[in-house]
Design an enzyme around this catalytic site. Structure first.
Site, PDB file in Angstrom:
ATOM      1  N   LYS A 266      35.907  40.130  37.156  1.00 37.64           N
ATOM      2  CA  LYS A 266      36.497  39.959  35.842  1.00 37.64           C
ATOM      3  C   LYS A 266      37.979  39.677  35.965  1.00 37.64           C
ATOM      4  O   LYS A 266      38.651  39.291  35.016  1.00 37.64           O
ATOM      5  CB  LYS A 266      36.321  41.251  35.027  1.00 37.64           C
ATOM      6  CG  LYS A 266      34.906  41.723  34.922  1.00 37.64           C
ATOM      7  CD  LYS A 266      34.868  43.130  34.282  1.00 37.64           C
ATOM      8  CE  LYS A 266      33.588  43.804  34.578  1.00 37.64           C
ATOM      9  NZ  LYS A 266      33.642  45.256  34.324  1.00 37.64           N
ATOM     10  N   GLY A 267      38.509  39.868  37.175  1.00 42.20           N
ATOM     11  CA  GLY A 267      39.953  39.828  37.368  1.00 42.20           C
ATOM     12  C   GLY A 267      40.630  38.513  37.015  1.00 42.20           C
ATOM     13  O   GLY A 267      41.778  38.490  36.600  1.00 42.20           O
TER      14      GLY A 267
ATOM     15  N   GLU B 169      41.135  32.426  41.148  1.00 43.03           N
ATOM     16  CA  GLU B 169      41.092  33.843  41.536  1.00 43.03           C
ATOM     17  C   GLU B 169      42.327  34.592  41.047  1.00 43.03           C
ATOM     18  O   GLU B 169      43.380  33.995  40.831  1.00 43.03           O
ATOM     19  CB  GLU B 169      41.020  33.943  43.072  1.00 43.03           C
ATOM     20  CG  GLU B 169      39.647  34.283  43.604  1.00 43.03           C
ATOM     21  CD  GLU B 169      39.226  35.738  43.388  1.00 43.03           C
ATOM     22  OE1 GLU B 169      39.677  36.391  42.425  1.00 43.03           O
ATOM     23  OE2 GLU B 169      38.418  36.226  44.198  1.00 43.03           O
ATOM     24  N   ASP B 170      42.180  35.893  40.915  1.00 44.48           N
ATOM     25  CA  ASP B 170      43.324  36.738  40.565  1.00 44.48           C
ATOM     26  C   ASP B 170      44.167  37.034  41.804  1.00 44.48           C
ATOM     27  O   ASP B 170      45.381  36.908  41.788  1.00 44.48           O
ATOM     28  CB  ASP B 170      42.865  38.032  39.878  1.00 44.48           C
ATOM     29  CG  ASP B 170      41.802  38.807  40.666  1.00 44.48           C
ATOM     30  OD1 ASP B 170      41.287  38.293  41.696  1.00 44.48           O
ATOM     31  OD2 ASP B 170      41.462  39.931  40.254  1.00 44.48           O
TER      32      ASP B 170
ATOM     33  N   ASP C  23      43.114  38.928  49.037  1.00 38.78           N
ATOM     34  CA  ASP C  23      43.529  40.095  49.800  1.00 38.78           C
ATOM     35  C   ASP C  23      43.033  39.896  51.236  1.00 38.78           C
ATOM     36  O   ASP C  23      43.668  39.179  52.003  1.00 38.78           O
ATOM     37  CB  ASP C  23      42.912  41.307  49.086  1.00 38.78           C
ATOM     38  CG  ASP C  23      43.398  42.635  49.592  1.00 38.78           C
ATOM     39  OD1 ASP C  23      44.577  42.742  49.925  1.00 38.78           O
ATOM     40  OD2 ASP C  23      42.591  43.574  49.645  1.00 38.78           O
TER      41      ASP C  23
ATOM     42  N   PHE D 160      49.094  47.954  46.206  1.00 38.58           N
ATOM     43  CA  PHE D 160      48.006  47.823  45.242  1.00 38.58           C
ATOM     44  C   PHE D 160      48.590  47.577  43.855  1.00 38.58           C
ATOM     45  O   PHE D 160      49.354  48.381  43.350  1.00 38.58           O
ATOM     46  CB  PHE D 160      47.099  49.054  45.248  1.00 38.58           C
ATOM     47  CG  PHE D 160      45.836  48.800  44.494  1.00 38.58           C
ATOM     48  CD1 PHE D 160      44.808  48.066  45.068  1.00 38.58           C
ATOM     49  CD2 PHE D 160      45.681  49.257  43.195  1.00 38.58           C
ATOM     50  CE1 PHE D 160      43.649  47.785  44.352  1.00 38.58           C
ATOM     51  CE2 PHE D 160      44.521  48.984  42.475  1.00 38.58           C
ATOM     52  CZ  PHE D 160      43.502  48.254  43.059  1.00 38.58           C
TER      53      PHE D 160
ATOM     54  N   ARG E 241      43.796  46.158  33.089  1.00 41.24           N
ATOM     55  CA  ARG E 241      43.669  44.691  33.066  1.00 41.24           C
ATOM     56  C   ARG E 241      44.508  44.075  31.943  1.00 41.24           C
ATOM     57  O   ARG E 241      44.920  42.923  32.023  1.00 41.24           O
ATOM     58  CB  ARG E 241      42.204  44.279  32.846  1.00 41.24           C
ATOM     59  CG  ARG E 241      41.265  44.645  33.981  1.00 41.24           C
ATOM     60  CD  ARG E 241      39.929  43.916  33.779  1.00 41.24           C
ATOM     61  NE  ARG E 241      38.841  44.517  34.541  1.00 41.24           N
ATOM     62  CZ  ARG E 241      38.543  44.214  35.795  1.00 41.24           C
ATOM     63  NH1 ARG E 241      39.284  43.351  36.444  1.00 41.24           N
ATOM     64  NH2 ARG E 241      37.521  44.795  36.407  1.00 41.24           N
TER      65      ARG E 241
END
Ligand code: IMP
Ligand code: MG
Length: 181
Positions: free
Chosen positions: A45-46, A101-102, A105, A154, A167
């Protein structure tokens, strides 16, 4: 956003910076995809927040679809084992696909998605992300459009969550470590 901001150590990227960068990326994509058959694929959902902003900065006809994947592992680390929870509704065959994409990583989620989607015969496949944590990369994955490179911290906000929360923060912030460690 006082109630949410109290959980944030530091604002890494402001709302204004996000807006300017998204506009810049949209312009570049508009230039690169002129005359192509552009399809944006967002990873739920990011990427929803970034997708909403980015797509409105692309001045071309395009289609949008979403996929949901889960990676098994702890909530702040990816394991590399990826499962498709929700697949695309639209065929990508012959399309010029841009994965939105958000954050990248370890890169394991994208490496998997890339391989899976390439098997479905798109005309082209590129990757676009608003955030990148290059220090954390575990697999080589080529990113074509990157918004911001960030340090190994993070972060939450602008679509990114911790435990499904934050979010809706309009900026990117570093979550207070005591909230997840
Ligand atoms: P990768 O497979 O390790 O590249 O995982 C990427 C996914 O992990 C992203 O789509 C996010 O959902 C999640 N993720 C990685 N880093 C962060 C972070 O700092 N905050 C929130 N989610 C993150
Ligand atoms: Mg997530």
């Amino acid at each position: 956003m006082e109630n949410l901001e109290k959980d944030i150590d530091e604002v890494l990227i402001t709302e204004k910076q996000l807006k300017e960068k998204t506009a810049e990326m949209g312009k570049e994509i508009t230039k690169d995809y002129e005359g192509k058959n552009l399809m944006l694929i967002g990873v739920l959902k990011g990427a929803v927040t970034f997708m909403a902003d980015l797509s409105r900065c692309i001045d071309l006809p395009l289609s949008i679809d979403y996929m949901a994947v889960s990676s098994y592992g702890s909530s702040t680390r990816s394991s590399g084992i990826v499962k498709i929870i929700k697949d695309l509704d639209i065929s990508i065959e012959g399309k010029d696909v841009l994965i939105v994409e958000d954050i990248i990583d370890s890169g394991l989620t994208l490496a998997y998605l890339r391989k899976t989607l390439l098997g479905r015969k798109p005309n082209s496949l590129r990757i676009c992300t608003i955030l990148d944590k290059p220090e954390r990369r575990e697999t080589d994955v080529k990113v074509d459009y990157t918004g911001f490179k960030i340090p190994d911290k993070f972060v939450v906000g602008y679509g990114l969550d911790y435990d499904e929360k934050y979010r809706n923060l309009p900026f990117i912030g570093v979550l207070k470590p005591e909230l997840y460690s």
